[in-house]
Design a protein around this motif. Structure first.
Motif, mmCIF file in Angstrom:
data_model
loop_
_atom_site.group_PDB
_atom_site.id
_atom_site.type_symbol
_atom_site.label_atom_id
_atom_site.label_comp_id
_atom_site.label_asym_id
_atom_site.label_seq_id
_atom_site.Cartn_x
_atom_site.Cartn_y
_atom_site.Cartn_z
ATOM 1 N N SER A 59 0.864 -1.238 -0.003
ATOM 2 C CA SER A 59 -0.035 0.152 0.164
ATOM 3 C C SER A 59 0.759 1.218 -0.073
ATOM 4 N N LEU A 60 1.986 0.991 0.542
ATOM 5 C CA LEU A 60 2.942 2.371 0.694
ATOM 6 C C LEU A 60 3.294 2.595 -0.792
ATOM 7 N N TRP A 61 3.218 1.865 -1.694
ATOM 8 C CA TRP A 61 4.015 1.969 -3.002
ATOM 9 C C TRP A 61 2.678 2.132 -3.846
ATOM 10 N N GLY A 62 1.580 2.092 -3.388
ATOM 11 C CA GLY A 62 0.169 2.133 -4.428
ATOM 12 C C GLY A 62 -0.092 0.833 -5.147
ATOM 13 N N GLY A 63 0.068 0.015 -4.291
ATOM 14 C CA GLY A 63 -0.372 -1.407 -4.745
ATOM 15 C C GLY A 63 0.530 -2.556 -4.890
ATOM 16 N N GLN A 64 1.870 -2.224 -5.266
ATOM 17 C CA GLN A 64 2.521 -3.299 -5.555
ATOM 18 C C GLN A 64 3.968 -3.032 -5.201
ATOM 19 N N SER A 65 4.669 -4.005 -4.312
ATOM 20 C CA SER A 65 6.008 -3.624 -3.814
ATOM 21 C C SER A 65 7.025 -3.660 -5.151
ATOM 22 N N PRO A 66 7.974 -2.798 -4.915
ATOM 23 C CA PRO A 66 9.029 -2.829 -6.082
ATOM 24 C C PRO A 66 10.117 -3.876 -5.946
ATOM 25 N N ALA A 67 10.250 -4.665 -4.510
ATOM 26 C CA ALA A 67 11.229 -5.612 -4.620
ATOM 27 C C ALA A 67 10.763 -6.591 -3.545
ATOM 28 N N THR A 68 11.508 -7.799 -3.578
ATOM 29 C CA THR A 68 11.225 -8.792 -2.646
ATOM 30 C C THR A 68 12.495 -8.749 -1.471
ATOM 31 N N ARG A 69 12.286 -9.708 -0.549
ATOM 32 C CA ARG A 69 13.103 -9.727 0.673
ATOM 33 C C ARG A 69 14.583 -10.117 -0.015
ATOM 34 N N ASP A 70 14.448 -11.106 -1.101
ATOM 35 C CA ASP A 70 15.814 -11.568 -1.733
ATOM 36 C C ASP A 70 16.379 -10.477 -2.043
ATOM 37 N N ASP A 71 15.987 -9.417 -3.017
ATOM 38 C CA ASP A 71 16.217 -8.268 -3.645
ATOM 39 C C ASP A 71 16.957 -7.383 -2.224
ATOM 40 N N LEU A 241 5.946 7.253 -1.026
ATOM 41 C CA LEU A 241 7.044 6.323 -2.030
ATOM 42 C C LEU A 241 5.963 6.032 -3.101
ATOM 43 N N LYS A 242 4.652 6.681 -3.454
ATOM 44 C CA LYS A 242 3.844 6.536 -4.704
ATOM 45 C C LYS A 242 4.425 7.275 -5.682
ATOM 46 N N ARG A 243 5.176 8.307 -5.338
ATOM 47 C CA ARG A 243 5.890 9.046 -6.475
ATOM 48 C C ARG A 243 7.414 8.602 -6.612
ATOM 49 N N PRO A 244 7.733 7.838 -7.407
ATOM 50 C CA PRO A 244 9.204 7.485 -7.676
ATOM 51 C C PRO A 244 10.067 8.632 -7.902
ATOM 52 N N GLY A 245 11.085 8.415 -6.992
ATOM 53 C CA GLY A 245 12.194 9.287 -7.046
ATOM 54 C C GLY A 245 12.030 10.561 -5.910
ATOM 55 N N TRP A 299 11.519 17.352 -8.840
ATOM 56 C CA TRP A 299 10.566 18.007 -9.957
ATOM 57 C C TRP A 299 9.983 16.969 -10.835
ATOM 58 N N ASN A 300 11.005 15.864 -11.039
ATOM 59 C CA ASN A 300 10.689 14.973 -12.188
ATOM 60 C C ASN A 300 9.303 14.083 -11.462
ATOM 61 N N ALA A 301 9.445 13.917 -9.897
ATOM 62 C CA ALA A 301 8.636 13.062 -9.353
ATOM 63 C C ALA A 301 7.231 13.843 -9.557
ATOM 64 N N MET A 302 7.246 15.169 -9.148
ATOM 65 C CA MET A 302 6.121 15.994 -9.084
ATOM 66 C C MET A 302 5.287 15.963 -10.477
ATOM 67 N N ARG A 303 6.043 15.663 -11.668
ATOM 68 C CA ARG A 303 5.390 15.962 -12.568
ATOM 69 C C ARG A 303 4.474 15.012 -13.142
ATOM 70 N N LYS A 304 4.592 13.590 -12.561
ATOM 71 C CA LYS A 304 3.593 12.529 -12.759
ATOM 72 C C LYS A 304 2.852 12.434 -11.721
ATOM 73 N N PRO A 305 1.627 11.671 -12.015
ATOM 74 C CA PRO A 305 0.475 11.289 -10.797
ATOM 75 C C PRO A 305 1.021 10.281 -10.143
ATOM 76 N N PRO A 306 0.671 10.284 -8.744
ATOM 77 C CA PRO A 306 1.197 9.121 -7.791
ATOM 78 C C PRO A 306 0.694 7.926 -8.043
ATOM 79 N N ALA A 307 1.437 6.814 -7.936
ATOM 80 C CA ALA A 307 0.894 5.507 -8.283
ATOM 81 C C ALA A 307 -0.448 5.156 -7.302
ATOM 82 N N SER A 308 -1.207 4.278 -7.966
ATOM 83 C CA SER A 308 -2.201 3.897 -7.188
ATOM 84 C C SER A 308 -2.738 2.340 -7.452
#
Length: 312
Positions: A59-71, A241-245, A299-308
Motif C-alpha cells: 500500500s505504501l507503493w500504490g499497490g505493488q512492492s518494487p522488490a522482494t526480501r531477496d532483492d 513512495l507513490k511518487r518514484p524518485g 521536480w520529475n516526481a511531481m510531474r507525474k501522478p502518484p501510483a495507485s
C-alpha cells in the motif's frame, strides 16, 4: 582570540571502544571493538530491517512492492561494499589526491591504511548509487523505487556515524565563545594520531585547548535525525513512495541543506587551508551536485501522478 573558559562544556569521558578483547593468549595485541565500526554495523542492519518493512507493505507503493526480501538482502551486501569502498576511494579522490599529493608520493601505502581513518560520505554515496544500479540490473527491477528505499534509510546510518565521530572526538567544530562550546582533546584533526591513551584509558589534554562547536552533534541532527523523521512521516502518512524518485530527491536536498549549514561550524580539514577559499569548504562543494540532483528528482516526481492500486 579564543580562550578556555569555565563556561565551556567538558567532553564526556567516552572511550573510542566499547570493549577491548585481550588476545594475548594468541600472542596478539588487545583488539578494541570501536564505536565507529559498531555505528556502521548498526546503520546497515537497522537500514536493512527498515527497507524490509517498506517492501512488505504494498500500500505504501500504490499497490505493488518494487522488490522482494531477496532483492533487499542482496542490496545490503552490495551497499556494504559500496559504503566501504566508495567511502575510501572518495576520500582518496576528493581529499588526498588534490590536497595531499606530495604526502602520497612519499608514502603511497597510506592509501591502503584505512584503519588510520579517512572516509568520505560523498564517496560512500556514490558507492551506494553503484550498488543500486547493480541490483536493479541484476534483478530486473525499477531503479527509482530502490533509490527511494535508500533515501528513506540512509539518514539512519548518518545519525549513528556522526554520533560515533563525536565519541571519537574527531571532526570537531570551529572555536566558539558560545555556552554550547565544548573542549575536545587535541588530535584527530588533519590526520594527527588519536589523543586517547589506550594504556590509561583516558583522553590526553595539552592545556591549550579552546572551546569548539560540537559540530558532530549538529551533523547527527541536521543530516541524520531530521531527514529521517521528515522523510518517514511523509512515507507513512502522506504516501511519498507513490511518487518514484521523490524520497531519494528529498534526501539529497535535506542532506545538502544540512551539510551546507553545518560546514559553517565544522572545522575544515587542515590540509585545505590556503587552498580552498575561506567562504567555501570541500563539504559544501561536494554537496552542490546533491542539491542539483535532488531538485531534479523532486521536480520529475511531481510531474507525474502518484501510483495507485488501480494503476499498479
Amino acid at each position: 582570540m579564543y580562550a578556555l573558559t569555565t563556561a565551556a562544556l567538558s567532553f564526556p569521558e567516552f572511550s573510542p571502544a566499547l570493549i577491548e578483547i585481550d588476545l594475548g593468549f594468541l600472542g596478539l595485541p588487545t583488539f578494541p571493538i570501536r564505536w565507529y565500526a559498531l555505528a556502521y554495523i548498526a546503520g546497515l542492519v537497522i537500514g536493512w530491517r527498515y527497507a524490509l518493512a517498506l517492501v512488505r507493505r504494498p500500500s505504501l507503493w500504490g499497490g505493488q512492492s518494487p522488490a522482494t526480501r531477496d532483492d533487499i538482502d542482496d542490496l545490503l551486501f552490495y551497499v556494504t561494499l559500496g559504503v566501504i569502498l566508495g567511502g575510501r576511494i572518495g576520500y582518496i579522490l576528493f581529499y588526498q589526491l588534490p590536497f595531499q599529493f606530495e604526502f602520497i608520493q612519499r608514502d603511497p601505502w597510506s592509501l591502503l591504511r584505512i584503519w588510520e581513518g579517512g572516509m568520505s560520505f560523498h564517496g560512500g554515496l556514490l558507492g551506494v548509487a553503484v550498488a543500486i544500479l547493480i541490483i536493479a540490473r541484476q534483478r530486473g527491477i525499477k531503479l527509482m523505487p530502490i533509490a527511494d528505499i535508500a533515501g528513506v534509510v540512509t539518514p539512519i546510518g548518518l545519525f549513528f556515524g556522526r554520533c560515533a565521530n563525536f565519541i571519537n572526538a574527531e571532526l570537531f567544530g570551529r572555536p566558539t565563545d558560545l555556552p554550547i562550546g565544548m573542549v575536545f582533546p587535541e588530535g584527530n584533526a588533519g590526520g594527527t594520531p588519536s589523543a586517547y591513551n589506550w594504556e590509561t584509558n583516558q583522553w590526553v589534554y595539552t592545556g591549550a585547548e579552546v572551546a569548539r562547536h560540537p559540530s558532530q552533534l549538529y551533523e547527527a541532527t541536521l543530516e541524520g535525525l531530521i531527514p529521517a523523521i521528515i522523510i518517514s512521516v511523509l512515507v507513512w502518512r502522506f504516501g511519498l513512495l507513490k511518487r518514484p524518485g521523490m524520497a531519494a530527491g528529498l534526501f539529497l536536498l535535506l542532506y545538502g541543506i544540512g551539510r551546507s549549514i553545518v560546514e559553517q561550524f565544522r572545522m575544515p580539514d587542515s590540509f585545505t587551508w590556503g587552498v580552498m577559499p575561506e567562504w567555501l569548504t570541500m563539504g559544501q562543494l561536494l554537496s552542490l551536485p546533491m542539491w542539483l540532483g535532488g531538485a531534479f528528482l523532486v521536480w520529475n516526481a511531481m510531474r507525474k501522478p502518484p501510483a495507485s492500486a488501480a494503476s499498479a
